[in-house]
Scaffold this motif. Sequence first.
Motif, PDB file in Angstrom:
ATOM      1  N   VAL A   1     -58.110  19.288   7.602  1.00  0.00           N
ATOM      2  CA  VAL A   1     -57.000  20.168   7.213  1.00  0.00           C
ATOM      3  C   VAL A   1     -56.175  20.568   8.432  1.00  0.00           C
ATOM      4  O   VAL A   1     -54.927  20.556   8.395  1.00  0.00           O
ATOM      5  N   ILE A   2     -56.839  20.903   9.537  1.00  0.00           N
ATOM      6  CA  ILE A   2     -56.121  21.305  10.749  1.00  0.00           C
ATOM      7  C   ILE A   2     -55.255  20.160  11.261  1.00  0.00           C
ATOM      8  O   ILE A   2     -54.067  20.342  11.589  1.00  0.00           O
ATOM      9  N   ILE A   3     -55.827  18.970  11.326  1.00  0.00           N
ATOM     10  CA  ILE A   3     -55.058  17.804  11.804  1.00  0.00           C
ATOM     11  C   ILE A   3     -53.872  17.525  10.884  1.00  0.00           C
ATOM     12  O   ILE A   3     -52.767  17.218  11.344  1.00  0.00           O
ATOM     13  N   THR A   4     -54.085  17.650   9.580  1.00  0.00           N
ATOM     14  CA  THR A   4     -53.000  17.421   8.624  1.00  0.00           C
ATOM     15  C   THR A   4     -51.833  18.364   8.879  1.00  0.00           C
ATOM     16  O   THR A   4     -50.659  17.945   8.918  1.00  0.00           O
ATOM     17  N   LEU A   5     -52.137  19.640   9.071  1.00  0.00           N
ATOM     18  CA  LEU A   5     -51.075  20.619   9.303  1.00  0.00           C
ATOM     19  C   LEU A   5     -50.342  20.348  10.617  1.00  0.00           C
ATOM     20  O   LEU A   5     -49.109  20.453  10.687  1.00  0.00           O
ATOM     21  N   VAL A   6     -51.097  19.996  11.654  1.00  0.00           N
ATOM     22  CA  VAL A   6     -50.477  19.701  12.957  1.00  0.00           C
ATOM     23  C   VAL A   6     -49.573  18.480  12.860  1.00  0.00           C
ATOM     24  O   VAL A   6     -48.434  18.481  13.356  1.00  0.00           O
TER      25      VAL A   6
END
Length: 398
Positions: free
Chosen positions: A224-229
């Motif tokens: 999820v973090i990578i997706t948002l970044v």
Amino acid sequence: MSHAATKYSPLYFLASLGMGGLSVTFFMYLFFWVPHPNQPVPVFEDVWPVLTGGTLLQQAMILTAWTGIAFFAFLNIKLLIFNLRKYAEFKRSEGFETFAQANAGSQILAMPLALAMSVNVGFILGMTFVPGLWSVVEYLFPAAMVAFLAIGYLALRQLGHFIASRLHSGGFSCEGNNSFAQMLPAFALSMIGVGLAAPAAMSTLPLVSGISLVLSSFFITAAVIITLVVMAMSIRPMMEHGVNVEAAPTIMVVIPLMTVIGIALMRQNYGLEANFASPTTNPETMMLLTRLLSVQVLFGLFGIAVLSRVGYLRRFITGQETSAGSYALICPGVALSVMLHFWLNKGLVAAGILAKFSAAYWTISALAVGFQVAMIVLVWMLATKHFRPLPQGAVAAA
């Protein structure tokens, strides 16, 4: 020699991934249309009595499911072996270092993504075709978690090397980041996460279920973090320079991400209810799936509009041009098919909105099967372009 063999790219791991996804779509027939009251998933002992004593329609459905599962699982493993061999050759080639130092270097995360899918496919094959598997399943869960952790270590190592290299010496082109291609690592980590979440839902041992909850939460959170970044990094260059035409299918990578994350969250919720007395209501599950499906529909419409605008299908699907990234188009259709099955059965039916096997039920099921059939046709078209042996003259020119 085929085009895929002569012009190899790590993105061809997505071909193996797509075959695994199609195998899963056929497992949905058994999962939702065959009763399995003694465990959360259907196993051979649930299916065999229906096959031998059910109606002609039920028997045809099971035979279709078995054939689809076996056929696409075979292609999944065959293409995985092909990719592992070709990637080993590619890694020793002169052009690998240049590839690894460019934005495309993150494409190597397609390997752990495909590996994680193949482990999931192996579990489906076992449940479908191996009698008595469920009697020893508690021994298999720790082994499966070790396998997924090994793949997770590989993925984190590859991703860490890619990021550390860019942070140390630069070289990442923000201008050339005009697609969602950098979301591939998030997809890989989410696939590992959903595999690690399976014991949370299926194990009756609180320790195994708890370990599964913790490990799967780590990988899903990382995804999820990578997706948002990546979304924050990619929107501006796409708006400023236009989308990278060859990477245009990555616009819809959010669709399989939502399906994988959604299944992982449902597995976690089921494990919390079964082993830790923390129930989730059916209406809550329905709303979770509805929100995820809404995101998928929005990105699907957005992706179709972009692909149409840049003429992607005319160039790379029905036209003469080839791009390994075309295999990224299989994942959204497969993911929508699987999500529709879950939304219908675990959402609308479980919440009491629709009756199972009603006319409305079969209408939505037909839509899910329609996406599945469309992706099978797409697979055939792509295989013809990428994996059909080339004429001798074309091989020599390549």
